[in-house]
Design a protein around this motif. Structure first.
Motif, short mmCIF file in Angstrom:
data_model
loop_
_atom_site.label_atom_id
_atom_site.label_comp_id
_atom_site.label_asym_id
_atom_site.label_seq_id
_atom_site.Cartn_x
_atom_site.Cartn_y
_atom_site.Cartn_z
N TYR A 1 2.15 -8.58 16.60
CA TYR A 1 2.24 -7.36 15.91
C TYR A 1 0.98 -7.08 14.89
O TYR A 1 1.03 -8.24 14.07
CB TYR A 1 3.51 -7.04 15.54
CG TYR A 1 4.58 -7.09 16.57
CD1 TYR A 1 5.41 -8.07 16.81
CD2 TYR A 1 5.01 -5.77 17.35
CE1 TYR A 1 6.49 -8.16 17.54
CE2 TYR A 1 5.70 -6.08 18.16
CZ TYR A 1 6.72 -7.11 18.49
OH TYR A 1 7.56 -7.01 19.39
N ALA A 2 0.29 -5.95 14.95
CA ALA A 2 -0.40 -5.84 13.83
C ALA A 2 0.32 -5.22 12.62
O ALA A 2 1.60 -4.88 12.94
CB ALA A 2 -1.21 -4.41 14.18
N MET A 3 -0.21 -5.22 11.59
CA MET A 3 0.41 -5.19 10.22
C MET A 3 -0.34 -4.04 9.41
O MET A 3 -1.45 -3.91 9.69
CB MET A 3 0.81 -6.49 9.50
CG MET A 3 1.71 -7.50 9.93
SD MET A 3 3.33 -6.84 10.24
CE MET A 3 3.83 -6.80 8.48
N GLY A 4 0.36 -3.37 8.64
CA GLY A 4 -0.26 -2.47 7.86
C GLY A 4 0.14 -2.21 6.53
O GLY A 4 1.23 -2.76 6.12
N TRP A 5 -0.65 -1.73 5.59
CA TRP A 5 -0.23 -1.33 4.28
C TRP A 5 -0.45 0.16 4.18
O TRP A 5 -1.41 0.64 4.38
CB TRP A 5 -1.01 -2.08 3.21
CG TRP A 5 -0.59 -3.53 3.12
CD1 TRP A 5 -1.27 -4.80 3.80
CD2 TRP A 5 0.27 -4.21 2.23
NE1 TRP A 5 -0.79 -5.72 3.19
CE2 TRP A 5 0.23 -5.41 2.38
CE3 TRP A 5 1.14 -3.47 1.23
CZ2 TRP A 5 0.99 -6.41 1.68
CZ3 TRP A 5 2.10 -4.56 0.88
CH2 TRP A 5 1.97 -5.84 0.82
N PHE A 6 0.62 0.70 3.48
CA PHE A 6 0.48 2.30 3.16
C PHE A 6 0.70 2.31 1.45
O PHE A 6 1.59 1.25 0.97
CB PHE A 6 1.62 3.05 3.86
CG PHE A 6 1.25 3.15 5.30
CD1 PHE A 6 1.39 1.95 6.34
CD2 PHE A 6 0.85 4.26 5.73
CE1 PHE A 6 1.07 2.08 7.73
CE2 PHE A 6 0.44 4.22 7.50
CZ PHE A 6 0.76 3.29 8.13
N THR B 1 -4.93 -6.61 12.90
CA THR B 1 -4.37 -6.92 14.41
C THR B 1 -3.58 -8.15 14.25
O THR B 1 -3.74 -8.80 13.14
CB THR B 1 -5.71 -7.16 15.30
OG1 THR B 1 -6.49 -8.04 14.75
CG2 THR B 1 -6.49 -5.87 15.46
N GLY B 2 -2.91 -8.38 15.34
CA GLY B 2 -1.96 -9.81 15.46
C GLY B 2 -2.50 -10.79 15.12
O GLY B 2 -2.03 -12.06 14.44
N SER B 3 -3.80 -10.99 15.70
CA SER B 3 -4.50 -12.17 15.67
C SER B 3 -5.18 -12.28 14.28
O SER B 3 -5.59 -13.39 13.96
CB SER B 3 -5.46 -12.03 16.56
OG SER B 3 -6.56 -11.38 16.72
N GLY B 4 -5.33 -11.13 13.48
CA GLY B 4 -5.99 -11.20 12.35
C GLY B 4 -7.72 -11.17 12.53
O GLY B 4 -8.33 -11.22 11.35
N GLY B 5 -8.22 -10.73 13.70
CA GLY B 5 -9.44 -10.71 13.91
C GLY B 5 -10.32 -9.48 13.52
O GLY B 5 -11.35 -9.42 13.70
#
Length: 124
Positions: free
Chosen positions: A32-37, A52-56
């Motif tokens: 899963y992608a992660m986000g900051w708000f 993105t999930g891979s961090g790329g």
């Protein structure tokens, strides 16, 4: 049920730095992608950064480009937000969130799990 726990917030002077961390439970963190708000007093919650999930691949709101860096350690189920050159207008409660997919996401409705938030206060 996924739990997200943020840490690293605090009080810092303008021009200073902070590093936020978000530890996630679960076995499929890398899927899963992660986000900051962030949400400032009296304002709506706004997107800050996603990875993105891979961090790329990472994407940022224009106001933090060149100052903030999002990263992740999938082996430790943790996502980070390195914040440099902080400004008073960065003052807000910062939330990490898990998206519903692996590609990056910038809209609140694209995220289904949220942390409790950590306060960042930047003094002038």
């Amino acid at each position: 049920q996924v739990q997200l726990v943020e840490s690293g917030g605090g009080l810092v002077q303008a021009g200073g730095s902070l590093r936020l961390s978000c530890a996630a439970s679960g076995r499929t963190f890398a899927s899963y992608a992660m986000g900051w708000f962030r949400q400032a007093p009296g304002k709506e919650r706004e997107f800050v950064a996603t990875i993105t999930g891979s961090g790329g691949y990472a994407y940022y709101v224009d106001s933090v480009k060149g100052r903030f860096t999002i990263s992740r350690d999938n082996a430790k189920n943790t996502v980070f937000l390195q914040m440099n050159s902080l400004k008073p207008e960065d003052t807000a409660v910062y939330y990490c969130a898990r998206s519903q997919g692996q590609t990056f996401a910038t809209q609140i409705y694209e995220y289904d799990y949220w942390g409790q938030g950590t306060q960042v206060t930047v003094s002038s």
